[in-house]
Write a protein that holds these residues in place. Structure first.
Motif, PDB file in Angstrom:
ATOM      1  N   VAL A  34       0.758  -1.091  -0.017  1.00  0.00           N
ATOM      2  CA  VAL A  34      -0.043  -0.014  -0.040  1.00  0.00           C
ATOM      3  C   VAL A  34       0.869   1.078   0.000  1.00  0.00           C
ATOM      4  O   VAL A  34       1.960   1.252   0.727  1.00  0.00           O
ATOM      5  CB  VAL A  34      -0.872   0.009   1.258  1.00  0.00           C
ATOM      6  N   VAL A  35       0.286   2.134  -0.809  1.00  0.00           N
ATOM      7  CA  VAL A  35       0.986   3.675  -0.961  1.00  0.00           C
ATOM      8  C   VAL A  35       0.110   4.882  -0.267  1.00  0.00           C
ATOM      9  O   VAL A  35      -1.054   4.639  -0.567  1.00  0.00           O
ATOM     10  CB  VAL A  35       1.562   4.059  -2.481  1.00  0.00           C
ATOM     11  N   LEU A  36       0.615   5.470   0.809  1.00  0.00           N
ATOM     12  CA  LEU A  36      -0.165   6.273   1.538  1.00  0.00           C
ATOM     13  C   LEU A  36       0.250   7.416   0.732  1.00  0.00           C
ATOM     14  O   LEU A  36       1.462   7.841   1.381  1.00  0.00           O
ATOM     15  CB  LEU A  36      -0.300   6.189   3.082  1.00  0.00           C
ATOM     16  N   GLU A  37      -0.441   8.537   0.462  1.00  0.00           N
ATOM     17  CA  GLU A  37       0.021   9.686  -0.063  1.00  0.00           C
ATOM     18  C   GLU A  37      -0.620  10.794   0.760  1.00  0.00           C
ATOM     19  O   GLU A  37      -1.852  11.024   0.859  1.00  0.00           O
ATOM     20  CB  GLU A  37      -0.377  10.003  -1.528  1.00  0.00           C
ATOM     21  N   LEU A  38       0.433  11.650   1.581  1.00  0.00           N
ATOM     22  CA  LEU A  38       0.010  12.519   2.528  1.00  0.00           C
ATOM     23  C   LEU A  38       0.368  13.977   1.872  1.00  0.00           C
ATOM     24  O   LEU A  38       1.254  14.352   1.386  1.00  0.00           O
ATOM     25  CB  LEU A  38       0.918  12.512   3.753  1.00  0.00           C
ATOM     26  N   SER A  39      -0.825  14.720   1.977  1.00  0.00           N
ATOM     27  CA  SER A  39      -0.863  16.096   1.465  1.00  0.00           C
ATOM     28  C   SER A  39      -1.306  16.972   2.647  1.00  0.00           C
ATOM     29  O   SER A  39      -2.487  16.639   3.214  1.00  0.00           O
ATOM     30  CB  SER A  39      -1.868  16.523   0.183  1.00  0.00           C
ATOM     31  N   VAL A  40      -0.606  18.032   2.924  1.00  0.00           N
ATOM     32  CA  VAL A  40      -0.899  19.192   3.731  1.00  0.00           C
ATOM     33  C   VAL A  40      -0.843  20.647   3.218  1.00  0.00           C
ATOM     34  O   VAL A  40      -0.478  20.836   2.073  1.00  0.00           O
ATOM     35  CB  VAL A  40       0.166  19.003   5.027  1.00  0.00           C
ATOM     36  N   ALA A  41      -1.332  21.451   3.691  1.00  0.00           N
ATOM     37  CA  ALA A  41      -1.006  22.736   3.487  1.00  0.00           C
ATOM     38  C   ALA A  41       0.388  23.265   2.959  1.00  0.00           C
ATOM     39  O   ALA A  41       1.297  22.801   3.868  1.00  0.00           O
ATOM     40  CB  ALA A  41      -1.701  23.788   4.222  1.00  0.00           C
ATOM     41  N   LYS A  57      10.759  10.885   8.790  1.00  0.00           N
ATOM     42  CA  LYS A  57      11.369   9.577   8.907  1.00  0.00           C
ATOM     43  C   LYS A  57      10.624   8.761  10.011  1.00  0.00           C
ATOM     44  O   LYS A  57      10.435   7.778  10.077  1.00  0.00           O
ATOM     45  CB  LYS A  57      12.724   9.764   9.154  1.00  0.00           C
ATOM     46  N   ALA A  58      10.300   9.509  10.953  1.00  0.00           N
ATOM     47  CA  ALA A  58       9.743   9.020  12.397  1.00  0.00           C
ATOM     48  C   ALA A  58       8.173   8.693  11.804  1.00  0.00           C
ATOM     49  O   ALA A  58       7.684   7.542  12.390  1.00  0.00           O
ATOM     50  CB  ALA A  58       9.841   9.851  13.441  1.00  0.00           C
ATOM     51  N   ILE A  59       7.401   9.407  11.301  1.00  0.00           N
ATOM     52  CA  ILE A  59       6.136   8.962  10.895  1.00  0.00           C
ATOM     53  C   ILE A  59       6.213   7.781  10.044  1.00  0.00           C
ATOM     54  O   ILE A  59       5.423   6.876  10.075  1.00  0.00           O
ATOM     55  CB  ILE A  59       5.404  10.146  10.091  1.00  0.00           C
ATOM     56  N   ARG A  60       7.248   7.785   9.158  1.00  0.00           N
ATOM     57  CA  ARG A  60       7.314   6.750   8.142  1.00  0.00           C
ATOM     58  C   ARG A  60       7.682   5.021   9.026  1.00  0.00           C
ATOM     59  O   ARG A  60       7.254   4.136   8.643  1.00  0.00           O
ATOM     60  CB  ARG A  60       8.201   6.619   6.916  1.00  0.00           C
ATOM     61  N   THR A  75       4.091   2.346   2.372  1.00  0.00           N
ATOM     62  CA  THR A  75       5.042   3.372   1.900  1.00  0.00           C
ATOM     63  C   THR A  75       4.245   4.536   2.009  1.00  0.00           C
ATOM     64  O   THR A  75       3.147   4.800   1.878  1.00  0.00           O
ATOM     65  CB  THR A  75       5.589   3.464   0.547  1.00  0.00           C
ATOM     66  N   VAL A  76       4.757   5.622   2.781  1.00  0.00           N
ATOM     67  CA  VAL A  76       4.331   7.050   2.866  1.00  0.00           C
ATOM     68  C   VAL A  76       5.036   8.031   2.232  1.00  0.00           C
ATOM     69  O   VAL A  76       6.128   8.300   2.285  1.00  0.00           O
ATOM     70  CB  VAL A  76       4.508   7.396   4.417  1.00  0.00           C
ATOM     71  N   ASP A  77       4.116   8.663   1.123  1.00  0.00           N
ATOM     72  CA  ASP A  77       4.765   9.811   0.448  1.00  0.00           C
ATOM     73  C   ASP A  77       4.061  10.997   0.916  1.00  0.00           C
ATOM     74  O   ASP A  77       2.801  11.100   0.867  1.00  0.00           O
ATOM     75  CB  ASP A  77       4.361   9.345  -1.071  1.00  0.00           C
ATOM     76  N   ILE A  78       4.950  12.065   1.054  1.00  0.00           N
ATOM     77  CA  ILE A  78       4.574  13.334   1.486  1.00  0.00           C
ATOM     78  C   ILE A  78       4.805  14.417   0.382  1.00  0.00           C
ATOM     79  O   ILE A  78       5.765  14.244  -0.194  1.00  0.00           O
ATOM     80  CB  ILE A  78       5.442  13.805   2.541  1.00  0.00           C
ATOM     81  N   LYS A  79       3.668  14.805   0.008  1.00  0.00           N
ATOM     82  CA  LYS A  79       3.342  15.924  -1.327  1.00  0.00           C
ATOM     83  C   LYS A  79       2.987  17.069  -0.947  1.00  0.00           C
ATOM     84  O   LYS A  79       2.094  17.212  -0.092  1.00  0.00           O
ATOM     85  CB  LYS A  79       2.586  14.899  -2.481  1.00  0.00           C
TER      86      LYS A  79
END
Length: 79
Positions: A34-41, A57-60, A75-79
């Motif tokens: 699974v790939v989790l894509e995280l978007s924030v402001a 790195k800690a979140i991942r 996998t956590v992708d931060i966009k």
């Protein structure tokens, strides 16, 4: 069953100034992967990444450990 999207949201919400801007999409690229894509402001991006990427790195690490106990690869992708 473990809800990784909610877990990720609960981890990120206290860090950012605008929790309503958090967007997480879940994509299963292969069975069990699974790939989790995280978007924030844009203003909160630096807070989520942290100095030298330490918070990201800690979140991942925490999400991967939780997923590993459920028998998944995440996998956590931060966009």
């Amino acid at each position: 069953m473990l809800d990784l999207k909610k877990m990720l949201c609960d981890m990120v919400a206290p860090i950012v100034n605008d929790p309503s801007s958090i967007s997480i999409t879940e994509n299963e690229v292969e069975p069990g992967v699974v790939v989790l894509e995280l978007s924030v402001a844009p203003d909160d991006m630096g807070k989520v990444i942290g100095k030298h990427g330490r918070i990201a790195k800690a979140i991942r690490t925490v999400i991967k450990a939780a997923a590993n106990s459920a028998g998944k690869k995440v996998t956590v992708d931060i966009k």
